[in-house]
Scaffold this motif. Sequence first.
Motif, short mmCIF file in Angstrom:
data_model
loop_
_atom_site.label_atom_id
_atom_site.label_comp_id
_atom_site.label_asym_id
_atom_site.label_seq_id
_atom_site.Cartn_x
_atom_site.Cartn_y
_atom_site.Cartn_z
N VAL A 221 18.37 -6.20 61.86
CA VAL A 221 16.91 -6.27 61.70
C VAL A 221 16.24 -5.70 62.96
CG1 VAL A 221 14.94 -7.81 61.36
CG2 VAL A 221 17.11 -8.28 60.20
N ALA A 222 15.34 -4.75 62.76
CA ALA A 222 14.63 -4.13 63.89
C ALA A 222 13.14 -4.13 63.58
CB ALA A 222 15.13 -2.70 64.09
N SER A 223 12.35 -4.58 64.54
CA SER A 223 10.90 -4.73 64.31
C SER A 223 10.20 -3.38 64.12
CB SER A 223 10.27 -5.49 65.47
OG SER A 223 10.55 -4.82 66.69
N GLU A 224 10.80 -2.28 64.65
CA GLU A 224 10.13 -0.97 64.56
C GLU A 224 10.28 -0.36 63.17
OE1 GLU A 224 12.67 -0.79 68.39
OE2 GLU A 224 12.67 -1.86 66.49
N LEU A 225 11.22 -0.89 62.37
CA LEU A 225 11.53 -0.30 61.07
C LEU A 225 11.04 -1.18 59.93
CD1 LEU A 225 15.29 0.53 61.82
CD2 LEU A 225 13.30 1.91 62.41
N ASN A 226 10.69 -0.56 58.81
CA ASN A 226 10.36 -1.30 57.59
C ASN A 226 11.60 -1.29 56.72
OD1 ASN A 226 7.37 -1.49 58.10
ND2 ASN A 226 7.60 0.73 58.06
N GLN A 227 12.31 -2.42 56.71
CA GLN A 227 13.62 -2.46 56.06
C GLN A 227 13.58 -3.22 54.74
OE1 GLN A 227 15.03 -3.96 59.99
NE2 GLN A 227 16.89 -2.80 59.51
N MET A 228 14.23 -2.64 53.72
CA MET A 228 14.30 -3.28 52.41
C MET A 228 15.77 -3.38 52.01
SD MET A 228 12.27 -2.30 48.93
CE MET A 228 12.70 -0.59 48.85
N GLN A 229 16.13 -4.49 51.37
CA GLN A 229 17.52 -4.69 50.98
C GLN A 229 17.70 -4.47 49.49
OE1 GLN A 229 19.67 -7.78 52.89
NE2 GLN A 229 21.02 -8.16 51.16
N VAL A 230 18.83 -3.83 49.14
CA VAL A 230 19.18 -3.63 47.73
C VAL A 230 19.43 -5.00 47.07
CG1 VAL A 230 21.05 -2.78 46.26
CG2 VAL A 230 20.15 -1.33 48.06
N GLN A 231 18.89 -5.19 45.85
CA GLN A 231 19.10 -6.44 45.11
C GLN A 231 19.55 -6.08 43.69
OE1 GLN A 231 18.73 -9.31 46.57
NE2 GLN A 231 17.20 -9.14 48.18
N PRO A 232 20.87 -5.90 43.48
CA PRO A 232 21.35 -5.47 42.16
C PRO A 232 20.96 -6.43 41.03
CG PRO A 232 23.12 -5.40 43.79
CD PRO A 232 21.96 -6.11 44.42
N ALA A 233 20.84 -7.72 41.36
CA ALA A 233 20.53 -8.72 40.32
C ALA A 233 19.17 -8.47 39.66
CB ALA A 233 20.56 -10.13 40.93
N ILE A 234 18.24 -7.85 40.40
CA ILE A 234 16.91 -7.58 39.82
C ILE A 234 16.65 -6.08 39.69
CG2 ILE A 234 15.86 -9.77 40.52
CD1 ILE A 234 14.68 -8.23 42.96
N ASP A 235 17.76 -5.32 39.56
CA ASP A 235 17.69 -3.86 39.35
C ASP A 235 17.00 -3.11 40.49
OD1 ASP A 235 19.04 -4.00 36.95
OD2 ASP A 235 17.22 -4.34 35.79
N LEU A 236 17.09 -3.66 41.70
CA LEU A 236 16.58 -2.92 42.86
C LEU A 236 17.77 -2.24 43.53
CD1 LEU A 236 14.45 -2.08 44.93
CD2 LEU A 236 14.70 -4.31 46.02
N ASP A 237 18.07 -1.02 43.08
CA ASP A 237 19.18 -0.28 43.68
C ASP A 237 18.63 0.77 44.65
OD1 ASP A 237 18.04 1.53 41.98
OD2 ASP A 237 19.77 1.72 40.64
N PHE A 238 19.52 1.60 45.21
CA PHE A 238 19.09 2.60 46.19
C PHE A 238 18.04 3.55 45.60
CE2 PHE A 238 23.17 1.78 48.57
CZ PHE A 238 22.56 1.38 49.74
N ALA A 239 18.27 4.00 44.36
CA ALA A 239 17.35 4.97 43.75
C ALA A 239 15.96 4.36 43.55
CB ALA A 239 17.91 5.46 42.42
N ALA A 240 15.94 3.11 43.05
CA ALA A 240 14.66 2.43 42.85
C ALA A 240 13.98 2.18 44.19
CB ALA A 240 14.89 1.10 42.12
N GLY A 241 14.79 1.87 45.21
CA GLY A 241 14.25 1.64 46.55
C GLY A 241 13.59 2.88 47.12
N VAL A 242 14.26 4.03 46.98
CA VAL A 242 13.68 5.29 47.49
C VAL A 242 12.40 5.61 46.73
CG1 VAL A 242 14.07 7.77 47.83
CG2 VAL A 242 15.94 6.16 48.20
N ARG A 243 12.41 5.37 45.40
CA ARG A 243 11.22 5.63 44.58
C ARG A 243 10.04 4.81 45.10
NH1 ARG A 243 13.43 4.38 39.95
NH2 ARG A 243 14.54 6.34 39.74
N THR A 244 10.33 3.55 45.47
CA THR A 244 9.27 2.68 46.00
C THR A 244 8.81 3.17 47.38
OG1 THR A 244 10.21 0.79 44.84
CG2 THR A 244 8.73 0.29 46.67
N LEU A 245 9.79 3.52 48.23
CA LEU A 245 9.46 3.95 49.59
C LEU A 245 8.59 5.21 49.59
CD1 LEU A 245 12.78 3.34 51.58
CD2 LEU A 245 10.77 1.90 51.46
#
Length: 353
Positions: free
Chosen positions: A144-168
């Motif tokens: 965890v770094a305060s300078e970065l906006n970090q999001m974690q993948v959550q497969p259980a709720i369909d938040l995968d890498f592709a969905a994460g990039v789409r959101t970002l």
Amino acid sequence: RIDGVLHGVFELPPAVQNAVTARIKILARMDVAERRRPQDGRIKTRSAGGREVELRISVMPTAFGEKAVMRIFDPDIVVRSYAELGFDPHEEQLWRALVERPHGVVLVTGPTGSGKTTTLYSTLKQLARPELNVCTIEDPIEMVASELNQMQVQPAIDLDFAAGVRTLLRQDPDIIMVGEIRDLETAQMAVQAALTGHLLLSTLHTNDAPSAITRLLDLGVPHYLIQSTLAGVVAQRLLRTLCPHCKREEALDVDVWQALTRGHSMALPTRVFVPVGCIECRHTGYRGRIAVYEMLRLGPSLRPLVGVSFDCARLTQQAEREGMRPLRMAGASAVARGITALDEVLTVLPLAE
């Protein structure tokens, strides 16, 4: 595991093995009663100096009871300067040119445990400024770094890498870091991010830098999109460094050296060192590790080679003519400088067939 090699330190008596495993599971907030299923957890603790250190715990059932593995994440070890990462001045200049561009895809490749995460985090820490929006999507968040906006993948709720990039992409980022490109959807979103004017950093599991292009094509990314978005690929490996207290000079095995540097002209080193072993290095002969790099920058002469019938060997030859130093040659250079031993390079980077 010290410097990537397992060492036997202490064997717990059978009577207390289960109790120790249970205690670790409690600290990691796992289900203590569940002994048949693998489980994951984490423990936050402090080092002797007062720094917060995270332990990632993995437990799995075996024939003789549960086996627990702890992975240590020390923030001070993860974040290093470019010199500490092992970049020489030329490599640092190349890497800066890749990661300080306004848009494009930059990939770091190598097997698990080759230091890709350390390279990316150290780079992001140096790039992160108040005027830049740096976003990451990770599985899991390694540090965890305060300078970065970090999001974690959550497969259980369909938040995968592709969905994460789409959101970002809707979060107005300047730099995006994707933990790993595993599938076509993630690769397509990475390319889309680069096409829309973002710098995207990610990792792949390939043996060398040119193979990353083959992997993207195998995933199904069209060659013309790779041509227009891929800025460069860096392959890396970690080599154990010789213990300065006990390393010994020895005559060079010319045949092995020539096999290692086959196809490249490199002068025979005046002296080479071998590991010996002393109390300072736990009698292994090695102390610490350093990364070696293979940097492929896709310039105007290489882009046309990424075509429908892509020939990886042809691209590699052209890249080497333009100055790309293969991993084996980077390892040979480390041997010539007395940093590591010839055997260590051959263990990590076996000779090509």
